[in-house]
Scaffold this active site. Structure first.
Site, mmCIF file in Angstrom:
data_model
loop_
_atom_site.group_PDB
_atom_site.id
_atom_site.type_symbol
_atom_site.label_atom_id
_atom_site.label_comp_id
_atom_site.label_asym_id
_atom_site.label_seq_id
_atom_site.Cartn_x
_atom_site.Cartn_y
_atom_site.Cartn_z
ATOM 1 C CB CYS A 74 85.090 11.629 29.809
ATOM 2 S SG CYS A 74 86.254 10.300 29.511
ATOM 3 C CB CYS B 58 90.334 10.333 22.874
ATOM 4 S SG CYS B 58 90.001 11.775 23.912
#
Ligand code: PYC
Length: 313
Positions: free
Chosen positions: A88, A241
């Site tokens: 992530c 993201c």
């Protein structure tokens, strides 16, 4: 009463709930092995930490765990409302800024083991601020797996690339949607239907891996591109993201639209921006993503064992 200390930050609007120490031992081995044991024996903690009424679908969690790789300073396992993430990007930026806030890291480069490989995080100096919060993450290698794959949504054919950036993404440009905050419901619905079509048509990542993130790109006035990213549990990413931007950079490089070292600015639907670039290691594409994270709250989660919703809804 079970007590679980936490520290919340956000990176470009996307929250990360850091759990600096686990209330059980995950045993020895790599972070990938620790993740298998977590999934098998301790998924209740993920639900307790992240789901309503204590959390929400928007939160991404980060367990700080000992690395198996002795060249790494930290290990981390990211999780969300439906399961676990390979890597992530916004979460790694949040993790390092949170550790800086806690006084556990100083500006410089650290190696962090994730379930899908080792990333290098650089905490940049900040003479003016209270704690340094700008972080660059040199990700694991990213690549495009499939190009220009057609799928039908409402009888209309759209196309997408399948790419890996630490998670699997379907990247779409010809969606015809307005990538704007006023349009979040329609974007969520559309991206979810894209995901359903991928499953229905057996379109997957390498070795049949599920594609659980969908990215819808549009033009931006402030950056090179703007995107709406739908995460596996149907929440949209408030940040651009990090793993999705990595996947995008790999596609741009493969198309000859980005050179090694060239900076790409990726904007999220809420307006936050990550800077990204790639470097080459032989024929592998290594993305680096930079952004800022801000700590927001710290405290202790309390779990009353009598609470019928103590482990989440
Ligand atoms: O920044 O890589 C990322 C990410 C994945 C899911 C939410 N954010």
């Amino acid at each position: 009463m079970i007590r679980i200390p936490f520290l919340d930050s956000h990176t470009g609007g996307e929250p990360t709930r850091l759990i600096p120490s686990l209330p059980f031992d995950l045993g020895a081995g790599s972070v990938a092995e620790k993740l298998s044991r977590l999934k098998r024996d301790h998924d209740r903690l993920r639900r307790t930490v992240l789901l309503e009424p204590r959390g929400s679908e928007v939160l991404v969690g980060a367990y700080l765990v000992p690395p198996g790789d002795s060249t790494c300073q930290f290990g981390v396992i990211f999780f969300n409302n439906v399961g676990y993430l390979g890597m992530c990007g916004h979460g790694t930026i949040g993790l390092i800024a949170s550790l800086a806030y806690l006084g556990r890291v100083a500006p410089g480069t650290l190696r962090v083991e994730t379930p899908v490989g080792v990333v290098e995080a650089t905490l940049h100096k900040n003479e003016a601020g209270e704690y340094p919060n700008r972080v660059s993450v040199k990700n694991i290698p990213a690549y495009r797996h499939l190009t220009h794959i057609p799928i039908a949504i409402d009888g209309k054919i759209i196309h997408g690339d399948v790419a890996w950036g630490g998670n699997w993404f379907f990247l779409v440009h010809d969606h015809g949607m307005d990538v704007d905050m006023q349009n979040l419901e329609a974007l969520t619905d559309f991206a979810w239907r894209v995901r359903e079509q991928l499953t229905a048509n057996g379109i997957s990542g390498a070795s049949g891996a599920e594609i659980d993130h969908v990215e819808l790109f549009a033009e931006s006035n402030e950056a090179d591109s703007k995107s709406f990213v739908l995460c596996p549990g149907k929440a949209y990413d408030r940040s651009p993201c990090g793993t999705g931007t990595s996947a995008k950079l790999a596609c741009l490089y493969a198309d000859g639209k980005l050179k090694a070292g060239q900076v790409w600015k990726q904007q999220s639907v809420v307006g936050s921006i990550f800077e990204g670039s790639v470097q080459l290691d032989g024929d592998r594409i290594i993305p680096t993503i930079s952004g800022e994270a801000w700590v927001m709250s710290e405290g202790t989660l309390l779990v009353d064992e009598r609470d019928p919703f103590g482990a989440g809804i």
